[in-house]
Design an enzyme around this catalytic site. Sequence first.
Site, PDB file in Angstrom:
ATOM      1  CG  HIS A  70      -7.988  -4.462 -12.587  1.00  0.00           C
ATOM      2  ND1 HIS A  70      -8.370  -5.422 -11.685  1.00  0.00           N
ATOM      3  CD2 HIS A  70      -7.938  -3.299 -11.893  1.00  0.00           C
ATOM      4  CE1 HIS A  70      -8.542  -4.878 -10.504  1.00  0.00           C
ATOM      5  NE2 HIS A  70      -8.292  -3.585 -10.591  1.00  0.00           N
ATOM      6  CB  SER A  86     -11.069  -8.945  -7.009  1.00  0.00           C
ATOM      7  OG  SER A  86     -10.641  -8.184  -8.119  1.00  0.00           O
ATOM      8  CG  HIS A  87      -5.995  -6.250  -4.018  1.00  0.00           C
ATOM      9  ND1 HIS A  87      -4.857  -5.864  -3.380  1.00  0.00           N
ATOM     10  CD2 HIS A  87      -6.147  -5.381  -5.046  1.00  0.00           C
ATOM     11  CE1 HIS A  87      -4.364  -4.795  -3.970  1.00  0.00           C
ATOM     12  NE2 HIS A  87      -5.117  -4.489  -4.979  1.00  0.00           N
ATOM     13  CG  ASN A  88      -9.247 -12.347  -6.589  1.00  0.00           C
ATOM     14  OD1 ASN A  88      -9.597 -12.052  -5.454  1.00  0.00           O
ATOM     15  ND2 ASN A  88     -10.096 -12.490  -7.585  1.00  0.00           N
ATOM     16  NE  ARG A 145      -5.993   4.648  -2.009  1.00  0.00           N
ATOM     17  CZ  ARG A 145      -5.359   3.519  -1.681  1.00  0.00           C
ATOM     18  NH1 ARG A 145      -5.060   3.285  -0.423  1.00  0.00           N
ATOM     19  NH2 ARG A 145      -5.038   2.634  -2.602  1.00  0.00           N
ATOM     20  CG  ASP A 146     -12.868   2.596  -4.871  1.00  0.00           C
ATOM     21  OD1 ASP A 146     -12.407   3.528  -5.558  1.00  0.00           O
ATOM     22  OD2 ASP A 146     -12.853   1.412  -5.225  1.00  0.00           O
ATOM     23  CG  ASP A 166      -9.817   5.819  -5.287  1.00  0.00           C
ATOM     24  OD1 ASP A 166     -10.788   6.208  -5.966  1.00  0.00           O
ATOM     25  OD2 ASP A 166      -9.392   4.667  -5.315  1.00  0.00           O
ATOM     26  CD  GLU A 173      -1.576  -0.743 -10.070  1.00  0.00           C
ATOM     27  OE1 GLU A 173      -1.779  -1.582  -9.188  1.00  0.00           O
ATOM     28  OE2 GLU A 173      -1.926  -0.901 -11.246  1.00  0.00           O
ATOM     29  CG  ASN A 187     -13.636  -5.570  -8.861  1.00  0.00           C
ATOM     30  OD1 ASN A 187     -13.115  -6.562  -8.391  1.00  0.00           O
ATOM     31  ND2 ASN A 187     -12.981  -4.748  -9.663  1.00  0.00           N
ATOM     32  CB  SER A 236     -11.468 -10.544 -10.284  1.00  0.00           C
ATOM     33  OG  SER A 236     -10.227 -11.229 -10.288  1.00  0.00           O
TER      34      SER A 236
END
Lengths: 224, 764
Positions: B55, B103-105, B125-126, B278, B322, B548, B550
């Site tokens: 990641h 992604s936040h899969n 935040r990015d 961030d 995190e 990004n 994933s």
Amino acid sequence: MTKIGVITFPGSLDDGDVQRAVRVAGAEPVPLWHAATTIGEVDAVVVPGGFSYGDYLRCGAIARFAPIMADVVHHAGDGLPVLGICNGFQILCETHLLPGVLTRNESLHYVCRDQALTVERTDTAWTNEYETGDRIVIPVKHGEGRYVADDATLDWLEGEGLVVVRYADGNPNGSFRDIAGISNEAGNVVGLMPHPEHAVEDLTGTPGTDGLRFFTSALQSLVG
Amino acid sequence: MTLDTVAAAQASPDTAQPFAELGLKADEYQRIREILGRRPTSSELAMYSVMWSEHCSYKSSKVHLRQFGEKAPPSDALLVGIGENAGVVDIGEGWAVTFKVESHNHPSYVEPYQGAATGVGGIVRDIISMGARPLAVMDPLRFGAPDHPDTKRVLPGVVAGIGGYGNCLGLPNIGGEVVFDDCYQGNPLVNALCVGAMKHEDIHLASAKGVGNKVILYGARTGGDGIGGVSVLASETFDETGPAKRPSVQVGDPFMEKLLIECTLEVLGAGLVEGIQDLGGAGISCATSELASNGDGGMHVWLDRVPLRDATLSPEEILMSESQERMCAVVTPAHVDDFLRICRKWDVEAVVIGEVTDTGSLTIDWHGEQIVAVPPRTVAHEGPVYERPSARPAGLDDLQANDASRLPRPATPDDLARTVRDVVAAPNVADKAWITDQYDRYVRGNTVLAQPEDSGMIRVDERTGRGVAIATDCNSRFARLDPYAGAQLAFAEAYRNVATTGAVPLAVTNCLNFGSPEDPEVMWQFAEAVRGLADACQQAGTPVTGGNVSFYNSTGDVAIHPTPVVGVLGVIEDVAARTPQAWHTDGEAIYLLGDTHDELSGSEWAHVIHGHLGGRPPRVDLHRERVLAEVLVAGSRDGMLSAAHDVSDGGVAVALVEMALRADVGARLWVPDGLDPFVFLFSESAGRAVVVVPRSEEQRFTAMCAARALPAQRIGVVDSGLGDDAGRPSQQVLVLALPGGEQITWPLADLREAHGRTLPGLFG
């Protein structure tokens, strides 16, 4: 120029939008900080929408204790025009400037949609530019906007004509008696869940400018 | 447990270390030992394991992603390219815009509400760490079968999480996608996009420069949530035997994020910040090593100064946590007091945790003892790089040979009428209001267009009306049939959607969702998709500004369809000129732009009516897409178009129905000469749009199309008075005249019912 104060709490979201609406209406917006102890030299105050203090305890329950609210309540008693929108309405109920309480939407979902309203009371500081019975479309956007009060309070509100706006063409949140906004008896304090500040220009927000007269009404009442 | 210090590591070279449990391979562990000339301390091992995870390190994708830079077309618009937190694009008048999708899969499958919520928080935040004020968010979402019980768990949770976080943050949600396909049953995709704007001079980068400058950690306290999120969750395939991974999901606090936004913009605006980063995946490990390696190369950190939510956390856990809503800033000593004062104003906790050094080393102390001493570049930028083996999927030839031409097609007018209703009601096509009405699309007062419009549009400059439009797209069925073409079609659709609303496409971001990179067939799909997207961006003249990857979206050894989600950003000089989707005015002419071929393989019709996937996707012609975009933009700018809608999922049929339903106005339509009615209605040929032209502009508009060799066929007229002709007084209807003289009539009320009831029926 008429000065209309707009309070910013930590977590206020629509404060900038209310300032824009005040400008569009022809008044001067004055940003007010929650930690201030006085509202200073303003002719009216808007408590805007958002999630003050995260709304973590109960909507508006912490904001009512913000230093500036004591001064708002004090001046409201002297007739200062005060408008509470969405979270601002919740805060005005928590301060007991207005009766009742706003609870979780009946659907249990947040709802954002263009909403038809009927204007019922037009002798308030914030609705005097509307005609009784006007149908307007402005957005609702909230998760906890269901107006709840006991029958005696509801009967009193209706009997005294204190219901300012009512939902038309469907009730978005299960509010008792379709109530979208109410006023105090004097008509200087108004609270409503829908967002007139998001319907003041054709290009953005809900199409049309149906919300603008809330702000021009305040000017009218102050000049008149 | 005793503290594992650098001294202890030197003294005990043979201590066995749990590198495999932390996700590191034996050769990767060996490399760490070579870099350090000793075994890593347990804290160093924690840092390397998260930063060298798939990641964070992009170790399997890096060799392919290089093409986005190598093939980037010359563009004056690019101010900051790939590699920073997000790319930055010049949109004119001194404005710069930054946007990115992530992604936040995996977290969203494990814990839908928090997984999706923190996905929004991370991408926002990015954007603020580039110095920009966030303007809006969008969410491309993909779920398994709509009627599967687990979808009923995942989808409402994801939607509530996105709404719960984004609404409280005060950012309008202006669009995205919702797609259902069985291939996502065990691996839903939750991608989150944010766009922000700033003046050119306000761009900030993540670097720690200036020896003696202070490193300030501010925002939420550090807790035990999300430890190993990137290495454990996002870099591994789910299986049924493994332990529950819920503790690896972070918990979000949108109120803190809102304070963090306002606080960050105030310290940036006051000129108090030298560098900013961030804290997302890999937390403090990532922020400190990236800031140090982008700056003067050295940093010292007192880790025991980090404010904790849980006092029992070990230094290793603090480095890997995190926890959300945290930021790190580099500030000159003279500005520290002012910085801390602004943080106090916003009730944001802030602590000086370190300072910039010229040692070339990132050193971290824990209560006076050194627990980390590493060259920061080896953590942040010089992780392993793999050229993974790839192989064309064994079954692909058979899949491509099994095309949609052999599927039975509706033959009679009644069949066609019913098929239109069925496709319009299909979950992928149906009205998404049940979802999008749970998002605030109006806050901040600059939303010009939002879902279901072709792209989301935000006014950036209130004085001039300058604005941006964004669309994200991907038809993963096309990508499954041909990942190279599928990625290009995803790009083409997003590009077209932006132009449809009147904006000039400028730049591209992407979120590449794939199965396991350790599967050669997945790696082949990935390589092909990247090559396709890079080639498309080169030909269309729009550079990739960031993105990004994933991987590991597999359940057991079954991967999702390759899903390269592409986001395109465009600029419009004055948002007042935007072209909406709805037609309104009687007598205005409806034109179909572009060529319609018999292209039904991978289409929504084949999927909905036959459950079929096979053949080859529609052909891609990027030159045609460019010409079409130029016509759409010119038509918008010069007032020649009153409405427009791109043609994609479900073909012309769906485009026309959506345009009619938007303002509840009917139309009289006909099938153009030489075209089969079924192909006209349902083909998904690319490079097409339906536009509506006022009578007075028809000549000028058709002349413009002819001059650019863009086919423009008149296929109808807006007409609100047809209900009476059709024997349905006071109803709005669509009437389609067929070549044989027959006609089909659809009351809009019926279509609205079909289009609108599907999602509430499934999830309401």
